[in-house]
Design an enzyme around this catalytic site. Sequence first.
Site, PDB file in Angstrom:
ATOM      1  N   ASN A   1       0.845  -1.183   0.000  1.00  0.00           N
ATOM      2  CA  ASN A   1       0.000   0.000   0.000  1.00  0.00           C
ATOM      3  C   ASN A   1       0.888   1.242   0.000  1.00  0.00           C
ATOM      4  OD1 ASN A   1      -1.816   2.104   0.640  1.00  0.00           O
ATOM      5  ND2 ASN A   1      -3.136   0.701   1.752  1.00  0.00           N
TER       6      ASN A   1
ATOM      7  N   ASP B   1      -5.742   7.648  -9.063  1.00  0.00           N
ATOM      8  CA  ASP B   1      -7.152   7.920  -8.809  1.00  0.00           C
ATOM      9  C   ASP B   1      -7.297   9.395  -8.447  1.00  0.00           C
ATOM     10  OD1 ASP B   1      -9.781   8.110  -7.766  1.00  0.00           O
ATOM     11  OD2 ASP B   1      -9.724   6.024  -7.096  1.00  0.00           O
TER      12      ASP B   1
ATOM     13  N   ASP C   1      -4.630  12.052 -17.054  1.00  0.00           N
ATOM     14  CA  ASP C   1      -5.542  12.570 -18.063  1.00  0.00           C
ATOM     15  C   ASP C   1      -6.553  13.523 -17.432  1.00  0.00           C
ATOM     16  OD1 ASP C   1      -6.735  10.228 -16.703  1.00  0.00           O
ATOM     17  OD2 ASP C   1      -8.460  10.683 -17.978  1.00  0.00           O
TER      18      ASP C   1
ATOM     19  N   THR D   1       1.711   4.210 -20.502  1.00  0.00           N
ATOM     20  CA  THR D   1       0.975   3.298 -19.630  1.00  0.00           C
ATOM     21  C   THR D   1      -0.243   2.781 -20.405  1.00  0.00           C
ATOM     22  OG1 THR D   1      -0.628   4.840 -18.668  1.00  0.00           O
ATOM     23  CG2 THR D   1       1.606   4.842 -17.732  1.00  0.00           C
ATOM     24  N   GLU D   2      -0.913   1.787 -19.822  1.00  0.00           N
ATOM     25  CA  GLU D   2      -2.139   1.278 -20.456  1.00  0.00           C
ATOM     26  C   GLU D   2      -3.195   2.375 -20.585  1.00  0.00           C
ATOM     27  OE1 GLU D   2      -0.215  -2.277 -18.403  1.00  0.00           O
ATOM     28  OE2 GLU D   2      -0.649  -0.199 -17.854  1.00  0.00           O
TER      29      GLU D   2
ATOM     30  N   GLU E   1      -2.690   5.585 -20.645  1.00  0.00           N
ATOM     31  CA  GLU E   1      -2.212   6.608 -21.572  1.00  0.00           C
ATOM     32  C   GLU E   1      -2.545   6.228 -23.012  1.00  0.00           C
ATOM     33  OE1 GLU E   1       1.989   9.017 -22.405  1.00  0.00           O
ATOM     34  OE2 GLU E   1       1.848   7.477 -20.859  1.00  0.00           O
TER      35      GLU E   1
END
Length: 218
Positions: free
Chosen positions: A97, A119, A155, A192-193, A195
């Site tokens: 974590n 997040d 984003d 990244t995925e 992105e």
Amino acid sequence: MRLRNKPWAKDFMAEHPEMLIMDSEGKKSHWAEEFGNPQPIHIEVGTGKGQFIIGMALANPSINYIGIEHFDNVIVSALEKAIEASKPSNLRLLRANGEDLENIFADAEIDRVYLNFSDPWPKTRHEKRRLTHAKFLQKYEGILKPGGEIHFKTDNRSLFEYSLVSMTDYGMKLLSVSLDLHANMPEDNILTEYEEKFSSKGQPIYRLEAEYPIRKKI
């Protein structure tokens, strides 16, 4: 986002301790020994399915990388990709974590922190959960070498603007700010995925690099 349960994940993860560390106890202050070399160590907090951190490890063999992810059903996907990439020796995945960083790493043990598509926690009452809140900036500063950097991509325009203010208020120096990374994308940018997904839809990607001040000890 609802995570699909993968009942086989724990057993599969346990079969690959050379790549995925499920318990960081005893690792604090000893990460250089884990890699077997004194190379700089970069971490990604919230590594997701691992495309970014694996790509970075493959592109930069003189740097050690640790991808940190809390959820078994997500980090197991990163493990699968790392195995497909022939298990880069300068890469480790860590199930942990991000709240516990100061218990995982010693003071000044890390050289750089990556935060990618975290997040946004848009509600005001959740502000302290944002990974660029001052609470987390303090955690990163504790484990980073003096003058260490954070590299951040998102984003989410609101989170980006919040992060600019948060880091500036904390006393960090903004080294680079991009409001549309893909309009003039650096050659060394590892996607990244998320992105790939968002940029393919025309969504601008925001990116910044920020450096901590070198504080004088009292």
